[in-house]
Structure formats: C-alpha cells, structure tokens
Enzyme design. Structure first.
Site, PDB file in Angstrom:
ATOM      1  N   GLU A 282       0.883  -1.180   0.000  1.00 49.90           N
ATOM      2  CA  GLU A 282       0.000   0.000   0.000  1.00 49.90           C
ATOM      3  C   GLU A 282       0.914   1.222   0.000  1.00 49.90           C
ATOM      4  OE1 GLU A 282      -2.431   0.400   3.513  1.00 49.90           O
ATOM      5  OE2 GLU A 282      -3.743   1.900   2.627  1.00 49.90           O
TER       6      GLU A 282
ATOM      7  N   HIS B 143      -4.665  -4.627  -0.276  1.00 49.04           N
ATOM      8  CA  HIS B 143      -4.284  -3.572  -1.226  1.00 49.04           C
ATOM      9  C   HIS B 143      -3.405  -4.096  -2.374  1.00 49.04           C
ATOM     10  CE1 HIS B 143      -6.142  -0.358   1.023  1.00 49.04           C
ATOM     11  NE2 HIS B 143      -5.584  -0.829   2.116  1.00 49.04           N
TER      12      HIS B 143
HETATM   13 ZN   LIG Z   1      -6.859  -1.829   5.450  1.00 44.42          ZN
END
Ligand SMILES: [Zn+2]
Ligand SMILES: *[C@@H]1O[C@H](CO)[C@@H](O)[C@H](O)[C@H]1NC(C)=O
Ligand SMILES: *[C@@H]1O[C@H](CO)[C@@H](O)[C@H](O)[C@H]1NC(C)=O
Ligand SMILES: *[C@@H]1O[C@H](CO)[C@@H](O)[C@H](O)[C@H]1NC(C)=O
Ligand SMILES: *[C@@H]1O[C@H](CO)[C@@H](O)[C@H](O)[C@H]1NC(C)=O
Ligand SMILES: *[C@@H]1O[C@H](CO)[C@@H](O)[C@H](O)[C@H]1NC(C)=O
Ligand SMILES: *[C@@H]1O[C@H](CO)[C@@H](O)[C@H](O)[C@H]1NC(C)=O
Length: 531
Positions: free
Chosen positions: A373, A398
């Site tokens: 992320e 992510h």
């Molecule tokens: Zn999260």
C-alpha cells in the site's frame, strides 16, 4: 519482417506464435504450429490471416482473459447485461464526449451524491455482492451514525485538549480533563449545529478541497489516524460498541452484502464506571453481535474476525500479539481466522522486521497481510509484497504496488492469493488521484484473483460496499467489463474468503439464489429507477 506476439486466442499459457507480416499486402500469416484448436485451424488452412481478423481475435482474446471473461452468460443474464451495459456506456460516453464529469476521475468525497444518482450505481446496490473481505471494525459504519446517533447518547462527555475534542462515556467523569456533558453543552449553545459541525470535521476525511488539504499520502494518514483516535473512546464503551458494529453489519446487509471478515485491533472495551476489559472480551462481544445479527437476519452468512494490531511495535510487544492470537483462536476457532498488521505501511515496521517471528507461528494460522500500500517503489515498504508471499499469506490487503513486481505477481497467480482492492481508500489516502490510473486495471485485465472491498467507509463519507464496486467497475475496469466481471467479484469474495469448505458451499448456494432473483428483477425492470 517476422514479429512475435502472444496472440493465439485460445491459449492461456505462454505460447508464442510467429507472425509474418507483409507490409506490402498488409496481411499477416501465422507460421508456427500450435496445439490450440484455433491455431491448428489457422495453420491447417494455411490461409494468411487478414489484419482485421487478427485484430478481432486479439480483442476477443483480451476480453476472454478479463475478470469474469471466461464465464458464460446464464439464463436471463444477457438481458440483464444489456441493461447494465447500456447504463455504463451512456455514462462513459457522455463523459468521453465531455458532456459530463467522469466521476471516478475525481475525488470520491466531493461526488458521493452524484454517484448515488448514477444508474449503474443503483444496479450495483441491488446486486448480491457476496462478502466484504477487507474492512476495519472501527471504520466500518457510516459517520452519520456516529454523529447523529452515538454522540446523542446519554453519559457522553466532551472536553477540548489542544484545540481538538475528546470524548468519553462516564457515570462520573475523571479529572484528567475539563469534562462537560455533551447534551448539556448542546442545550447551552445557541448554535448547537456548530458543535456538530466540529465533531464531523474530526471524525471524517471529508473536506471541500481534498487534493489541497491532503497534499500527499503522509498528510492524509495523519488526519486518518486522528479520526481513529477521536472515535476510539466513542466506540469502545461496551453497549455502544455493540450498536456500532451491529449497525455496520446492517448497512452492509442493506447493501446486499451477506458475509463479512473484519480486521480488528481488539480495542479494549470499557464500562461507565471505568472498568476496562481485555482483548478476549472484545472477541466475545463480536461473537455475541454476530449471533444476534444472524438470528435477526437468517440469510446473513456470518462474520469472522482477523486480529490485526498496529505494526508500530517492537518485538517484545509483538510477542504479546502472538500470545493474544493463540488464545483468541483457541477460544474462538473458526471465528477468529488469522492475523495481519495495520497502520501506515510507509511509517511502521516492514514485515521483514517481524518475519523471523511470523515464521514460527503455527501453520494453521492464516495470514492476511496488508502489503504494497505504497507509491515508494523499491523501498522496505514496497518489499512487504515479497515477505507477504514468502510467509504464505492467504490474501494481500491492497497490493497497490503489485504490478511493479512481476515475480511476486507470478506467485500470486500460481498460488491464487487474492488481492483485496480498495479503490476509494487508495484515492482518499492519496496513492492515486484519478482512479483510471489505478494499477488494479492490470489485475482485472488478467483475471488475477481479486476482491473489491471498502477498507474504512465510515471515515470518508461512504457507506457499505457499493461505492467501491462502482469505482472499480466504472473507473478501473475496462469500459467493456460487463455483468460477468461483477459476478466474478462476488464469486471471488466467497471462494477466497476464510470460510471453511462447508460454509463456502452454503454461501455459494445462498448467493446463487440471490443472484437469480437480482437478474430476474433487473430484467423485469424492478431495479432501475429510470429518470
Ligand atoms: Zn486496510
Ligand atoms: C454533482 O451533483 C450536483 C448536484 O446535483 C451538481 O450541481 C454537480 O454539478 C454535480 N457534479 C458533477 C461533477 O457532476
Ligand atoms: C498539548 O500540546 C502541548 C504542546 O504541543 C503538549 O506539550 C501537551 O502535552 C499537549 N497536551 C495534551 C493533553 O495532549
Ligand atoms: C507532504 O506534504 C507536507 C505538507 O505539504 C510536506 O511538509 C511533506 O514534506 C510532504 N511529504 C512528502 C513525502 O512529500
Ligand atoms: C440509535 O441507533 C439505535 C440502534 O443502533 C436505535 O435503536 C436508536 O433509536 C437510535 N437513536 C437515535 C437517536 O437515532
Ligand atoms: C462496573 O460496571 C459493570 C457493568 O455495569 C459491572 O459489571 C461491574 O461490576 C462494575 N464495577 C464496579 C467496580 O462497580
Ligand atoms: C517495547 O515497547 C513497549 C511498549 O509497547 C515498551 O514498554 C518496552 O519498553 C519496549 N521494549 C524494548 C525492548 O524497547
């Protein structure tokens, strides 16, 4: 001049065929002999393929390898797809012709109402979306509920420290701060709405000009974390915690989501008299909420919990996490399903810091790591993706940076590690501005295992799951991605969930029934409210 390309339409392996292109004739010829049916046909006939045929084949091949592209249309789905796609194409074409703004290109928080009005959105809302697999407990419920319901409860005190409001429920307040009863303060104020506006500012990312206010990811994260700091004492008063999580499940259920895996730090719950409980009590509360919710909604499949404490800790504290996790799984097997670490990846410890300890966790414990992320290619944070797959993560939260790591991506595909894509989260937290530039486009294009989830909808004026589905479907997937892509997302959320075999089978059966109803209603015109 011969050129090589991996265009052979029915081959999903890495087979290359050689094309001889004659520039004079503008024709291409397939020379190599390949195993696939189509290639055999092409070579057998020894006909040169015309440019436009080849182009058509390439296009068809791209659509087949797309998310959901290998699904066949089942009964009623073609008609339903026509309705969905005409709404989708209308919205895209109008924006393409610059008659309207393309909503996914702009910050979600400024356009919530506009998206709510979209016909595509209205169809998505009605669609049975399966499960939410990436959502954090204290960000799950709409900010409206906190503001309009929770802050109006009895025994809630407020005080101001360094220009920001703190909240806590007491029977008699402590002397750490100049506590005042919020209800009394509201009565006293001539403009009680002012205090509500202040509270809202503190519990929401929403601002008029998010790109200026949140200049970059770090700035956005500071605000994001301050929201949790404000909310924590508001939400962890035991009876409130119960209502808040129940309401979060209700919002998801009303949005046609029937299964939830919540990541939780296991915050300590407290009572009015100051009694505070340990992490196991929080799990017990979850179990009670889940049981009550299922009793009230028999077609809700269930709730499971992933223990996901903050990553900003030293190894001593981390050992404590391990003990809590073991205890939690021992007491609630099948309900507490695994482990993750949360907090801004760029600011916390990378997975490698904990790797030697994580390797000693029992092999039955599943990992659901946040990884990648980040926009910082090649940094220790970015390398979390490597550690996540090496540690045998079941899914990746992510995976925003995944397309920069082709080897990791190969492993993800081979081991079917699902990527949890959270479009609005990535935009609000400033990894991407225009969602058309979201790297998950490449994952959708190749049918990499993905699910779409909502992360913390209650912190950025979203609600439930449909807004993230809308952004993914309109902004990140191809304009040609159709009903089957959405269907595949729902199916993936069941297949890649932490449910066991029996639970998954039951979920699938129930979901199929809901899907058939959805298709029936859409075709019968019961879904779309035409303007
Ligand atoms: Zn999260
Ligand atoms: C969003 O909706 C509002 C209210 O209908 C409208 O004034 C505004 O122009 C819309 N914005 C976009 C970008 O479409
Ligand atoms: C308020 O801010 C001051 C100066 O930044 C700091 O020293 C103090 O600890 C803060 N007080 C609280 C209660 O956070
Ligand atoms: C982010 O923005 C803040 C405020 O504008 C600035 O101080 C900081 O240096 C920026 N950080 C990065 C990594 O760009
Ligand atoms: C707050 O929510 C609860 C359910 O969680 C509901 O029973 C109650 O009526 C609501 N109160 C207000 C003031 O909206
Ligand atoms: C505090 O309140 C809880 C819940 O009402 C109760 O179970 C507990 O006995 C109380 N503790 C004390 C010390 O009064
Ligand atoms: C680890 O962190 C805890 C606080 O979480 C602290 O009390 C402890 O002293 C730290 N241990 C070491 C060895 O730094």
């Amino acid at each position: 001049m011969p050129i090589s390309a991996s265009i052979c339409p029915l081959l999903h392996s890495y087979t290359y065929i050689v094309i001889e292109q004659s520039f004079h004739e503008r024709k291409m010829k397939v020379l190599s002999t390949e195993i696939s049916f189509l290639c055999m046909l092409l070579t057998a006939t020894a006909q040169p393929i015309m440019y436009w045929e080849l182009r058509g084949l390439l296009l068809a091949d791209e659509q087949r390898t797309n998310l959901g592209g290998s699904l066949n249309f089942e009964i009623g789905e073609r008609a339903a797809n026509d309705i969905l796609m005409s709404a989708k194409q209308k919205e895209i074409n109008e924006a393409f012709a610059e008659l309207t703004t393309f909503l996914p290109a702009r910050n979600f928080m400024n356009l919530v109402e506009n998206i709510t009005e979209s016909e595509v959105f209205k169809i998505i809302e009605k669609m049975p979306k399966g499960g939410v697999l990436h959502c954090h407990d204290t960000g799950m419920t709409s900010e409206d509920y906190i503001l309009k319901n929770i802050t109006y409860r009895d025994n809630l005190y407020v005080c101001e420290i360094n220009g920001s409001l703190s909240f806590r429920f007491f029977d008699s307040p402590n002397d750490h701060c100049n506590w005042e009863l919020l209800s009394a303060l509201r009565e006293k104020m001539i403009h009680a709405e002012n205090i509500d506006r202040r509270i809202h500012q503190q519990i929401s990312m929403k601002v008029d000009n998010p790109e200026d206010v949140y200049a970059n990811s770090s700035v956005a994260w500071l605000k994001f974390q301050s929201i949790f700091a404000t909310n924590n004492p508001l939400l962890t008063y035991r009876p409130i915690f119960f209502d808040y999580v129940y309401q979060g499940l209700q919002e998801l259920y009303d949005d046609n989501v029937f299964y939830v895996e919540l990541r939780t730090t296991l915050p300590h719950l407290y009572e009015l008299n100051g009694t505070e409980y340990g992490p196991l009590e929080t799990i017990r509360a979850y179990k009670e909420i889940a049981d009550r919710f299922i009793a009230d909604h028999p077609d809700f499949i269930g709730l499971k919990v992933i223990y996901a404490p903050p990553r900003f800790v030293n190894l001593t504290r981390f050992d404590e996490y391990g003990r809590i996790l073991k205890e939690a799984i021992r007491n609630y097997p099948g309900f507490v399903i695994g482990f993750d670490l949360v907090g801004e990846e760029d600011a916390g410890h990378p997975l490698s810091y904990f790797a030697d300890k994580l390797r000693t966790f029992h092999s039955d414990i599943k990992f659901f790591f946040h990884a990648g992320e980040t926009n910082w290619y090649g940094t220790s944070t970015d390398n979390n993706l490597l550690d996540a797959v090496l540690l045998n993560t079941k899914r990746i939260g992510h995976g925003f940076a995944l397309t920069k790591h082709p080897r990791v991506l190969d492993i993800v595909k081979k081991r079917k590690i699902a990527i949890e894509v959270n479009p609005i989260s990535n935009q609000v937290l400033r990894l991407v501005t225009d969602l058309r530039n979201h790297p998950a486009s490449a994952l959708f294009a190749e049918n990499v295992p993905v699910v779409v989830s909502n992360d913390d909808p209650g912190t950025w004026s979203a609600r439930a799951l449909s807004y993230d589905f809308y952004e993914a479907f309109m902004g990140i997937m191809s304009a040609n991605a159709d009903l089957r892509s959405l269907k595949q997302l729902a199916l993936n959320s069941i297949v890649f969930s932490g449910m066991d075999y029996t639970e998954r089978a039951r979920a699938l059966t129930l979901w199929k029934k809901k899907w058939a109803n959805f298709i029936g209603d859409l075709v019968a015109g019961n879904t779309v409210i035409c303007a």
